[in-house]
Design a protein around this motif. Structure first.
Motif, PDB file in Angstrom:
ATOM      1  N   UNK A 186       0.900  -1.380  -0.095  1.00  0.00           N
ATOM      2  CA  UNK A 186       0.059  -0.081   0.155  1.00  0.00           C
ATOM      3  C   UNK A 186       0.823   1.150  -0.038  1.00  0.00           C
ATOM      4  N   UNK A 187       0.371   2.420  -0.723  1.00  0.00           N
ATOM      5  CA  UNK A 187       1.010   3.701  -0.561  1.00  0.00           C
ATOM      6  C   UNK A 187       1.265   4.013   0.797  1.00  0.00           C
ATOM      7  N   UNK A 197      -1.885  13.996  -6.288  1.00  0.00           N
ATOM      8  CA  UNK A 197      -3.049  13.355  -6.285  1.00  0.00           C
ATOM      9  C   UNK A 197      -3.388  12.550  -7.077  1.00  0.00           C
ATOM     10  N   UNK A 198      -3.174  12.684  -8.226  1.00  0.00           N
ATOM     11  CA  UNK A 198      -3.070  11.535  -9.312  1.00  0.00           C
ATOM     12  C   UNK A 198      -2.217  10.402  -9.241  1.00  0.00           C
ATOM     13  N   UNK A 199      -1.029  10.667  -8.619  1.00  0.00           N
ATOM     14  CA  UNK A 199      -0.062   9.651  -8.372  1.00  0.00           C
ATOM     15  C   UNK A 199      -0.479   8.868  -7.233  1.00  0.00           C
ATOM     16  N   UNK A 200      -1.031   9.344  -6.272  1.00  0.00           N
ATOM     17  CA  UNK A 200      -1.577   8.764  -5.062  1.00  0.00           C
ATOM     18  C   UNK A 200      -2.926   7.700  -5.333  1.00  0.00           C
ATOM     19  N   UNK A 201      -3.791   8.207  -6.154  1.00  0.00           N
ATOM     20  CA  UNK A 201      -4.879   7.655  -6.658  1.00  0.00           C
ATOM     21  C   UNK A 201      -4.626   6.484  -7.498  1.00  0.00           C
ATOM     22  N   UNK A 202      -3.560   6.708  -8.302  1.00  0.00           N
ATOM     23  CA  UNK A 202      -2.857   5.329  -8.959  1.00  0.00           C
ATOM     24  C   UNK A 202      -2.253   4.160  -8.164  1.00  0.00           C
ATOM     25  N   UNK A 203      -1.438   4.757  -6.940  1.00  0.00           N
ATOM     26  CA  UNK A 203      -1.029   3.755  -5.939  1.00  0.00           C
ATOM     27  C   UNK A 203      -1.799   3.138  -5.241  1.00  0.00           C
ATOM     28  N   UNK A 204      -2.872   3.811  -4.924  1.00  0.00           N
ATOM     29  CA  UNK A 204      -3.841   3.257  -3.922  1.00  0.00           C
ATOM     30  C   UNK A 204      -4.793   2.074  -4.908  1.00  0.00           C
ATOM     31  N   UNK A 205      -4.880   2.655  -6.043  1.00  0.00           N
ATOM     32  CA  UNK A 205      -5.750   1.776  -6.593  1.00  0.00           C
ATOM     33  C   UNK A 205      -5.070   0.332  -7.146  1.00  0.00           C
ATOM     34  N   UNK A 206      -3.744   0.514  -7.473  1.00  0.00           N
ATOM     35  CA  UNK A 206      -2.882  -0.555  -7.850  1.00  0.00           C
ATOM     36  C   UNK A 206      -2.664  -1.544  -6.706  1.00  0.00           C
ATOM     37  N   UNK A 207      -2.901  -1.035  -5.550  1.00  0.00           N
ATOM     38  CA  UNK A 207      -2.850  -1.808  -4.310  1.00  0.00           C
ATOM     39  C   UNK A 207      -4.260  -2.357  -3.842  1.00  0.00           C
ATOM     40  N   UNK A 208      -5.275  -2.014  -4.726  1.00  0.00           N
ATOM     41  CA  UNK A 208      -6.566  -2.611  -4.344  1.00  0.00           C
ATOM     42  C   UNK A 208      -7.409  -1.724  -3.293  1.00  0.00           C
ATOM     43  N   UNK A 209      -6.760  -0.828  -3.239  1.00  0.00           N
ATOM     44  CA  UNK A 209      -7.588   0.466  -2.463  1.00  0.00           C
ATOM     45  C   UNK A 209      -8.546   1.471  -3.101  1.00  0.00           C
ATOM     46  N   UNK A 210      -9.850   1.278  -3.049  1.00  0.00           N
ATOM     47  CA  UNK A 210     -10.797   2.075  -3.814  1.00  0.00           C
ATOM     48  C   UNK A 210     -10.736   3.585  -3.480  1.00  0.00           C
ATOM     49  N   UNK A 246     -10.408   2.064   5.138  1.00  0.00           N
ATOM     50  CA  UNK A 246     -11.251   1.396   6.260  1.00  0.00           C
ATOM     51  C   UNK A 246     -10.880   0.222   6.972  1.00  0.00           C
ATOM     52  N   UNK A 247     -10.519  -0.827   5.742  1.00  0.00           N
ATOM     53  CA  UNK A 247      -9.978  -2.021   5.950  1.00  0.00           C
ATOM     54  C   UNK A 247      -8.779  -2.551   6.778  1.00  0.00           C
ATOM     55  N   UNK A 248      -7.829  -1.507   6.564  1.00  0.00           N
ATOM     56  CA  UNK A 248      -6.406  -1.409   7.026  1.00  0.00           C
ATOM     57  C   UNK A 248      -6.283  -0.932   8.235  1.00  0.00           C
ATOM     58  N   UNK A 303     -10.609   4.041   9.053  1.00  0.00           N
ATOM     59  CA  UNK A 303     -11.272   5.175   8.539  1.00  0.00           C
ATOM     60  C   UNK A 303     -10.893   5.422   7.042  1.00  0.00           C
ATOM     61  N   UNK A 304     -11.600   6.541   6.524  1.00  0.00           N
ATOM     62  CA  UNK A 304     -10.736   6.877   5.171  1.00  0.00           C
ATOM     63  C   UNK A 304      -9.865   7.859   5.481  1.00  0.00           C
ATOM     64  N   UNK A 305      -8.951   8.016   4.397  1.00  0.00           N
ATOM     65  CA  UNK A 305      -7.816   8.895   4.335  1.00  0.00           C
ATOM     66  C   UNK A 305      -8.202   9.802   3.215  1.00  0.00           C
ATOM     67  N   UNK A 306      -8.084  11.155   3.314  1.00  0.00           N
ATOM     68  CA  UNK A 306      -8.404  12.297   2.536  1.00  0.00           C
ATOM     69  C   UNK A 306      -6.975  12.834   2.156  1.00  0.00           C
TER      70      UNK A 306
END
Length: 158
Positions: free
Chosen positions: A2-3, A100-113, A132-134, A137-140
């Motif tokens: 995960x990121x 933001x774009x890079x984080x979104x890609x890294x989260x999605x690659x790790x299976x985090x929506x 939340x699973x890990x 809570x959400x992370x913004x």
């Protein structure tokens, strides 16, 4: 893998409630946060469907969100039936929109929506990662454009 979340970029505790006025009173009475700036985000330019209150307490931003009934979206699971306050997310600042774009890609690659993303609303661009699973809570992750920096600078500080 995960990121990683960088604690040095932490700036916000994000809460949700069905009773914004009651939550503001609770923070005033129990935590000495006497004043909040209120923003109606149901108007054009805000995140979809909510009333929010923002203030700084001891250098940390407190955000309280009351979603419009029927438009709770990612806030629904954290809302308490009794109208009380629940922690929903922790907020982290990023340096630019590309981050933001890079984080979104890294989260999605790790299976985090990434269930919510917005750009240039209230001078902010942001993503919510469903961590939340890990971590429960959400992370913004937020980038402040010039208007967003001005908004943050004008918030009450306690």
């Amino acid at each position: 893998m995960s990121p990683s979340i960088q604690p040095e970029n932490f700036f916000q505790l994000g809460y949700v409630t069905r009773d914004l006025e009651g939550a503001i009173a609770r923070f005033r009475d129990d935590h000495q946060v006497a004043e909040f700036r209120r923003i109606d985000t149901t108007e054009p330019g805000g995140p979809p469907g909510s009333q929010i209150a923002l203030a700084y307490s001891r250098g940390v931003m407190v955000e309280i969100i009351e979603p419009v009934p029927g438009r709770e979206g990612i806030y629904l699971d954290a809302l308490r039936p009794d109208g009380g306050i629940s922690l929903h997310h922790l907020g982290y600042l990023v340096d630019d929109v590309a981050s933001l774009d890079e984080l979104a890609e890294r989260f999605q690659a790790a299976g985090i929506e990434i269930p919510m993303r917005f750009s240039q609303r209230l001078g902010l661009s942001a993503i919510y990662a469903d961590t939340r699973p890990g971590i429960g809570h959400f992370s913004e992750f937020v980038f402040r454009h010039d208007e967003g920096r001005e908004l943050f600078a004008q918030l009450p500080r306690h």
